[in-house]
Design an enzyme around this catalytic site. Sequence first.
Site, short mmCIF file in Angstrom:
data_model
loop_
_atom_site.label_atom_id
_atom_site.label_comp_id
_atom_site.label_asym_id
_atom_site.label_seq_id
_atom_site.Cartn_x
_atom_site.Cartn_y
_atom_site.Cartn_z
N SER A 135 35.83 29.27 45.74
CA SER A 135 35.74 30.01 46.99
C SER A 135 34.28 30.36 47.24
O SER A 135 33.46 30.34 46.32
CB SER A 135 36.57 31.28 46.89
OG SER A 135 36.34 32.17 47.97
N TYR A 148 39.29 39.37 42.43
CA TYR A 148 39.23 38.03 43.02
C TYR A 148 37.83 37.45 42.90
O TYR A 148 37.65 36.30 42.48
CB TYR A 148 39.66 38.11 44.49
CG TYR A 148 39.77 36.77 45.19
CD1 TYR A 148 40.90 35.98 45.03
CD2 TYR A 148 38.76 36.33 46.04
CE1 TYR A 148 41.01 34.76 45.69
CE2 TYR A 148 38.86 35.12 46.70
CZ TYR A 148 39.99 34.34 46.52
OH TYR A 148 40.09 33.13 47.17
#
Length: 263
Positions: A135, A148
């Site tokens: 990501s 995350y």
Amino acid sequence: MVAQAKTVVITGAGSGIGAACAALLAADGVQLVLIGRRAAPLQQLAAQYGALALDGDAADSTRWPGWLAQIRQRCGAIDGLLCCAGGLGMGSALQTDDAAWHAAMRANLDTAFVAARACLPDLIASRGAMVLLASIASLAAGPEVCGYTTAKHALIGLTRSLARDYGPHGVRVNAVCPGWVKTPMADEEMQPLMQQYGDSLDQAYARVTADVPLRRAAAPEEIASICRFLLSEQASIITGAAIVADGGSSIVDVPTLAFNALS
């Protein structure tokens, strides 16, 4: 483009980018093994693409011996692995208890590590390829996404470690770092903006991409096409890379955003 891999395992295959990868690879004639926690969408995709569906947690190492036996019986050796499982990890450090922290690591990092470790013997034998879905949170920190962000940063380290150790065996390992992608998970993340500003879903996506050079979120198929390329012979010299696919958001000089109104 025909993918080099003949049998590809996809974790997190039930929806979003994983499902989009399944569609593109199936069109290339690849044998697919779809792994995910939710049986219903996996079975639907498996029926559509003639794939093998294995429901369960990819981070559970006890499941892999049985899964590998089924894969080899049905499909033969594994030629490619796409680690698309992920999610969780919302909240700042003070908002993250031990259970939430471990859940974020398990969903984003452990799923990739355990899957990679299980599939590596086959990938070494086939001189195959692996792609980890990272990501832009692997490269920068958003607000209050401690678990995350940390797990996605760690995926880049895992990518590089695997590429360094197993490149001499002919195994290529790369990461893809998307920005906003229109998936069910991202749709949920738009909800606070929709509630705060009265936005529609499309308006919320427009809001979060207002300073992105391309001014839009990606479609899952756009990210899937990069994954397919990285598994293919066309990417035969690429390993250890983190391919950024974010519409240009990571190139923006944040301190200069105030000047946008002047142009």
